[in-house]
Write a protein that holds these residues in place. Structure first.
Motif, PDB file in Angstrom:
ATOM      1  N   PRO A  22       0.825  -1.209   0.000  1.00  0.00           N
ATOM      2  CA  PRO A  22       0.000   0.000   0.000  1.00  0.00           C
ATOM      3  C   PRO A  22       0.859   1.259   0.000  1.00  0.00           C
ATOM      4  CG  PRO A  22       0.073  -0.951   2.203  1.00  0.00           C
ATOM      5  CD  PRO A  22       0.810  -1.902   1.308  1.00  0.00           C
ATOM      6  N   VAL A  23       0.408   2.262  -0.747  1.00  0.00           N
ATOM      7  CA  VAL A  23       1.089   3.556  -0.796  1.00  0.00           C
ATOM      8  C   VAL A  23       0.126   4.604  -0.262  1.00  0.00           C
ATOM      9  CG1 VAL A  23       2.279   5.242  -2.241  1.00  0.00           C
ATOM     10  CG2 VAL A  23       2.382   2.804  -2.846  1.00  0.00           C
ATOM     11  N   GLY A  24       0.471   5.238   0.828  1.00  0.00           N
ATOM     12  CA  GLY A  24      -0.429   6.174   1.472  1.00  0.00           C
ATOM     13  C   GLY A  24      -0.379   7.575   0.885  1.00  0.00           C
ATOM     14  N   THR A  25      -1.335   8.404   1.295  1.00  0.00           N
ATOM     15  CA  THR A  25      -1.353   9.804   0.893  1.00  0.00           C
ATOM     16  C   THR A  25      -0.073  10.490   1.371  1.00  0.00           C
ATOM     17  OG1 THR A  25      -3.759   9.894   1.005  1.00  0.00           O
ATOM     18  CG2 THR A  25      -2.588  11.999   1.147  1.00  0.00           C
ATOM     19  N   GLY A  26       0.602  11.194   0.450  1.00  0.00           N
ATOM     20  CA  GLY A  26       1.827  11.886   0.825  1.00  0.00           C
ATOM     21  C   GLY A  26       3.040  10.991   0.940  1.00  0.00           C
ATOM     22  N   GLN A  27       2.889   9.694   0.653  1.00  0.00           N
ATOM     23  CA  GLN A  27       4.000   8.747   0.723  1.00  0.00           C
ATOM     24  C   GLN A  27       4.450   8.397  -0.694  1.00  0.00           C
ATOM     25  OE1 GLN A  27       3.025   4.740   2.045  1.00  0.00           O
ATOM     26  NE2 GLN A  27       4.975   4.581   3.148  1.00  0.00           N
ATOM     27  N   SER A  28       5.742   8.373  -0.944  1.00  0.00           N
ATOM     28  CA  SER A  28       6.227   7.983  -2.263  1.00  0.00           C
ATOM     29  C   SER A  28       6.220   6.473  -2.402  1.00  0.00           C
ATOM     30  CB  SER A  28       7.639   8.516  -2.496  1.00  0.00           C
ATOM     31  OG  SER A  28       8.575   7.808  -1.696  1.00  0.00           O
ATOM     32  N   VAL A  29       6.207   6.010  -3.646  1.00  0.00           N
ATOM     33  CA  VAL A  29       6.296   4.575  -3.893  1.00  0.00           C
ATOM     34  C   VAL A  29       7.622   4.039  -3.363  1.00  0.00           C
ATOM     35  CG1 VAL A  29       6.377   2.790  -5.673  1.00  0.00           C
ATOM     36  CG2 VAL A  29       4.758   4.684  -5.887  1.00  0.00           C
ATOM     37  N   VAL A  30       8.692   4.811  -3.538  1.00  0.00           N
ATOM     38  CA  VAL A  30       9.998   4.391  -3.026  1.00  0.00           C
ATOM     39  C   VAL A  30       9.940   4.179  -1.515  1.00  0.00           C
ATOM     40  CG1 VAL A  30      12.358   5.192  -2.587  1.00  0.00           C
ATOM     41  CG2 VAL A  30      11.385   5.383  -4.876  1.00  0.00           C
ATOM     42  N   ALA A  31       9.313   5.117  -0.794  1.00  0.00           N
ATOM     43  CA  ALA A  31       9.218   5.008   0.660  1.00  0.00           C
ATOM     44  C   ALA A  31       8.350   3.822   1.066  1.00  0.00           C
ATOM     45  CB  ALA A  31       8.660   6.301   1.251  1.00  0.00           C
ATOM     46  N   ALA A  32       7.249   3.613   0.342  1.00  0.00           N
ATOM     47  CA  ALA A  32       6.365   2.491   0.657  1.00  0.00           C
ATOM     48  C   ALA A  32       7.080   1.156   0.440  1.00  0.00           C
ATOM     49  CB  ALA A  32       5.102   2.563  -0.188  1.00  0.00           C
ATOM     50  N   LEU A  33       7.818   1.051  -0.652  1.00  0.00           N
ATOM     51  CA  LEU A  33       8.566  -0.174  -0.934  1.00  0.00           C
ATOM     52  C   LEU A  33       9.660  -0.393   0.115  1.00  0.00           C
ATOM     53  CD1 LEU A  33       8.919   0.050  -4.823  1.00  0.00           C
ATOM     54  CD2 LEU A  33       7.446  -1.510  -3.545  1.00  0.00           C
ATOM     55  N   ALA A  34      10.327   0.690   0.513  1.00  0.00           N
ATOM     56  CA  ALA A  34      11.369   0.569   1.537  1.00  0.00           C
ATOM     57  C   ALA A  34      10.786   0.065   2.850  1.00  0.00           C
ATOM     58  CB  ALA A  34      12.057   1.915   1.738  1.00  0.00           C
ATOM     59  N   ALA A  35       9.581   0.561   3.198  1.00  0.00           N
ATOM     60  CA  ALA A  35       8.931   0.108   4.429  1.00  0.00           C
ATOM     61  C   ALA A  35       8.588  -1.370   4.372  1.00  0.00           C
ATOM     62  CB  ALA A  35       7.672   0.933   4.684  1.00  0.00           C
ATOM     63  N   ALA A  36       8.428  -1.886   3.144  1.00  0.00           N
ATOM     64  CA  ALA A  36       8.134  -3.304   2.954  1.00  0.00           C
ATOM     65  C   ALA A  36       9.401  -4.127   2.748  1.00  0.00           C
ATOM     66  CB  ALA A  36       7.196  -3.482   1.766  1.00  0.00           C
ATOM     67  N   GLY A  37      10.552  -3.508   2.921  1.00  0.00           N
ATOM     68  CA  GLY A  37      11.814  -4.218   2.797  1.00  0.00           C
ATOM     69  C   GLY A  37      12.348  -4.328   1.385  1.00  0.00           C
ATOM     70  N   ILE A  38      11.829  -3.517   0.471  1.00  0.00           N
ATOM     71  CA  ILE A  38      12.249  -3.551  -0.928  1.00  0.00           C
ATOM     72  C   ILE A  38      12.996  -2.263  -1.239  1.00  0.00           C
ATOM     73  CG2 ILE A  38      11.489  -3.732  -3.328  1.00  0.00           C
ATOM     74  CD1 ILE A  38       8.917  -5.088  -2.233  1.00  0.00           C
ATOM     75  N   SER A  39      14.283  -2.364  -1.521  1.00  0.00           N
ATOM     76  CA  SER A  39      15.117  -1.182  -1.760  1.00  0.00           C
ATOM     77  C   SER A  39      15.141  -0.820  -3.240  1.00  0.00           C
ATOM     78  CB  SER A  39      16.539  -1.443  -1.266  1.00  0.00           C
ATOM     79  OG  SER A  39      17.378  -0.338  -1.537  1.00  0.00           O
ATOM     80  N   VAL A  40      14.954   0.461  -3.526  1.00  0.00           N
ATOM     81  CA  VAL A  40      15.015   0.980  -4.894  1.00  0.00           C
ATOM     82  C   VAL A  40      16.110   2.039  -4.936  1.00  0.00           C
ATOM     83  CG1 VAL A  40      13.778   2.232  -6.703  1.00  0.00           C
ATOM     84  CG2 VAL A  40      12.565   0.569  -5.288  1.00  0.00           C
ATOM     85  N   PRO A  41      17.072   1.954  -5.882  1.00  0.00           N
ATOM     86  CA  PRO A  41      18.127   2.977  -5.961  1.00  0.00           C
ATOM     87  C   PRO A  41      17.540   4.328  -6.348  1.00  0.00           C
ATOM     88  CG  PRO A  41      18.238   1.535  -7.870  1.00  0.00           C
ATOM     89  CD  PRO A  41      17.249   0.912  -6.927  1.00  0.00           C
ATOM     90  N   VAL A  42      17.916   5.373  -5.631  1.00  0.00           N
ATOM     91  CA  VAL A  42      17.444   6.725  -5.923  1.00  0.00           C
ATOM     92  C   VAL A  42      18.614   7.683  -5.851  1.00  0.00           C
ATOM     93  CG1 VAL A  42      15.077   6.354  -5.097  1.00  0.00           C
ATOM     94  CG2 VAL A  42      16.832   7.117  -3.497  1.00  0.00           C
TER      95      VAL A  42
END
Length: 319
Positions: A246-266
């Motif tokens: 889930p991606v919340g209001t005001g939350q980036s997809v990168v942040a949501a994925l990181a919270a789920a343990g999935i790292s995205v290079p930025v």
């Protein structure tokens, strides 16, 4: 999109202007660095853990070292503060291979306009054009003369008669930008880089004068502040895994994925650099980047998860 890191050493650090530090980087093993073209940038993995992109301002074609100019932004997000405070001669760090989103294109004449630290990619362009014997002019805008960086290079014989300084505190040096851009030619290209307000003025002036879009080239260091008040939550599904995040209001997809343990290079985290671009398998993105083209946006098969969102309840993405 994975980043291939290169180990480098800070060979030189010096003050290039008020609040501007110049760095010379060399390969840690003493070998050659990848070649680059004018307008290219690299990502720096900074000592405070941030990754930020900075333009290469050295002469293109040099592989022995890279040169950077970094403006100290006291109200920034911490990258420039770390570069100024934490990087010293002899220090080791990692950088990416050069990438170019602001390349020169063939033309009979080039008008280069740099505001403040926007001189870094513009200086590399001037170096390339001068070496090629090409026709160009460079207009450098700063608030005051002590904020003009790399003046010793700009004042060199290779650029004689081509460099024009414009300082806000010296009215006699100011340039009427709309007047200078009032007569566009089909074989002349405009390149602009600098603070947002400066770039908006130059680009609006070019647009009002009838410059063709294909002849106007720009690169922004920061994006305009985003308004997330109307953002709707949505879901991101990882193709082939069944994982839904889930991606919340005001939350980036990168942040949501990181919270789920999935790292995205930025790197830029503002939709400018393209480091985080990923494939969209299903769903329609809400594109909020400045990296992808209008054609890319229309295709809806990729997006920048650092800033873009979704127009559909779910996006299925390919990592």
């Amino acid at each position: 999109m994975s980043v291939q890191w290169i180990n480098v050493r800070v060979r030189e650090k010096r003050i290039a202007a008020l609040d501007v530090a110049a760095f010379v980087l060399e390969a840690e093993d003493g070998g050659a660095l990848p070649p680059f073209e004018a307008g290219a940038h690299v990502d720096l993995a900074l000592p405070n853990g941030l990754v930020r992109q900075y333009s290469l301002c050295g002469a293109p074609g040099r592989s022995a070292c890279y040169e950077l100019g970094i403006l100290l932004e006291a109200e920034g997000r911490g990258g420039s503060r770390s570069a100024h405070a934490d990087l010293h001669e002899g220090d080791r760090l990692r950088i990416s291979a050069p990438r170019n989103l602001f390349a020169l294109v063939p033309g009979q004449h080039a008008v280069l306009m740099a505001g403040g630290i926007g001189i870094t990619p513009i200086l590399a362009m001037a170096e390339h054009l001068a070496a090629a014997g090409a026709s160009f002019e460079l207009h450098y805008f700063t608030r005051s003369q002590d904020r003009a960086a790399f003046v010793e290079r700009l004042d060199g014989p290779a650029f004689a008669g081509r460099i024009h300084y414009h300082f806000d505190d010296r009215p006699e040096t100011r340039l009427d930008i709309p007047a200078r851009l009032s007569a566009p030619a089909a074989d002349t290209h405009l390149y602009v880089c600098g603070p947002g307000g400066f770039m908006d003025h130059v680009l609006d002036s070019a647009r009002a004068a009838g410059w063709a879009d294909a002849n106007v080239h720009s690169e922004r260091f920061t994006a305009a502040p985003a308004d997330h008040a109307a953002d709707d939550p949505f879901e991101v599904e990882i193709a082939g895994t069944g994982t839904v995040v889930p991606v919340g209001t005001g939350q980036s997809v990168v942040a949501a994925l990181a919270a789920a343990g999935i790292s995205v290079p930025v790197s830029c985290e503002q939709g400018i650099c393209g480091t985080c671009v990923m494939q969209v398998v299903e769903g329609i993105p809400d594109h909020r980047d400045m990296y992808l083209s209008d054609e890319d946006h229309a295709a809806n098969d990729q997006f920048t998860p650092c800033c873009s969102r979704a127009l559909t309840p779910r996006l299925v993405i390919q990592l």
